[in-house]
Design a protein around this motif. Structure first.
Motif, short mmCIF file in Angstrom:
data_model
loop_
_atom_site.label_atom_id
_atom_site.label_comp_id
_atom_site.label_asym_id
_atom_site.label_seq_id
_atom_site.Cartn_x
_atom_site.Cartn_y
_atom_site.Cartn_z
N PHE A 1 9.33 5.50 8.45
CA PHE A 1 9.29 4.43 9.44
C PHE A 1 10.30 4.70 10.56
N CYS A 2 11.50 5.10 10.19
CA CYS A 2 12.53 5.40 11.19
C CYS A 2 12.11 6.57 12.08
N ASP A 3 11.53 7.59 11.48
CA ASP A 3 11.06 8.74 12.27
C ASP A 3 9.99 8.29 13.28
N MET A 4 9.03 7.49 12.82
CA MET A 4 7.97 7.02 13.73
C MET A 4 8.56 6.12 14.82
N ARG B 1 0.83 -1.22 0.00
CA ARG B 1 0.00 0.00 0.00
C ARG B 1 0.85 1.25 0.00
N ARG B 2 1.88 1.25 0.82
CA ARG B 2 2.75 2.43 0.92
C ARG B 2 3.53 2.65 -0.38
N LEU B 3 3.93 1.56 -1.05
CA LEU B 3 4.69 1.68 -2.28
C LEU B 3 3.88 2.23 -3.45
N LYS B 4 2.55 2.24 -3.31
CA LYS B 4 1.71 2.80 -4.37
C LYS B 4 1.88 4.30 -4.49
N CYS B 5 2.27 4.95 -3.40
CA CYS B 5 2.38 6.41 -3.45
C CYS B 5 3.74 6.95 -3.02
N LYS B 6 4.64 6.08 -2.58
CA LYS B 6 5.96 6.54 -2.12
C LYS B 6 7.04 5.53 -2.50
N THR B 7 8.27 6.00 -2.51
CA THR B 7 9.40 5.10 -2.77
C THR B 7 9.79 4.42 -1.46
N ILE B 8 10.54 3.34 -1.57
CA ILE B 8 10.98 2.64 -0.37
C ILE B 8 11.88 3.54 0.48
N ASP B 9 12.63 4.43 -0.15
CA ASP B 9 13.47 5.36 0.62
C ASP B 9 12.62 6.24 1.53
N LEU B 10 11.55 6.79 0.98
CA LEU B 10 10.66 7.64 1.79
C LEU B 10 9.94 6.83 2.86
N ILE B 11 9.50 5.65 2.49
CA ILE B 11 8.82 4.77 3.46
C ILE B 11 9.76 4.44 4.61
N TYR B 12 10.99 4.08 4.29
CA TYR B 12 11.97 3.74 5.31
C TYR B 12 12.24 4.93 6.23
N ASN B 13 12.44 6.11 5.65
CA ASN B 13 12.71 7.30 6.46
C ASN B 13 11.54 7.64 7.37
#
Length: 78
Positions: free
Chosen positions: A71-74, A57-69
């Motif tokens: 995730f790390c922030d949360m 779901r997350r990859l539909k609107c963001k890159t894995i780099d953004l998702i990872y960043n």
């Protein structure tokens, strides 16, 4: 060594289940490490199928780099 949290066979299973992208020429990249960090942390409370759905779901609107960043922030806030 039975104390390993993640083994080669577990990684292969994640690839087969399409939770983790396939390696390129049998080599894993920083992107794969980002996936594995997310998977290992979420696996403590969620099923692999749930983790797969979340990532897809997350990859539909963001890159894995953004998702990872994100995730790390949360994770740091928690």
């Amino acid at each position: 060594d039975s104390s390993k949290i993640i083994t080669p066979s577990i990684i292969n299973n994640y690839v087969k289940l399409k939770v983790l992208p396939s390696p390129v020429k049998k080599r894993y990249s920083r992107t794969h490490i980002a996936y594995l960090i997310i998977i290992c942390i979420l696996k403590q409370t969620l099923s692999i199928s749930s983790i797969k759905q979340i990532i897809e779901r997350r990859l539909k609107c963001k890159t894995i780099d953004l998702i990872y960043n994100e995730f790390c922030d949360m994770y740091e806030k928690i």
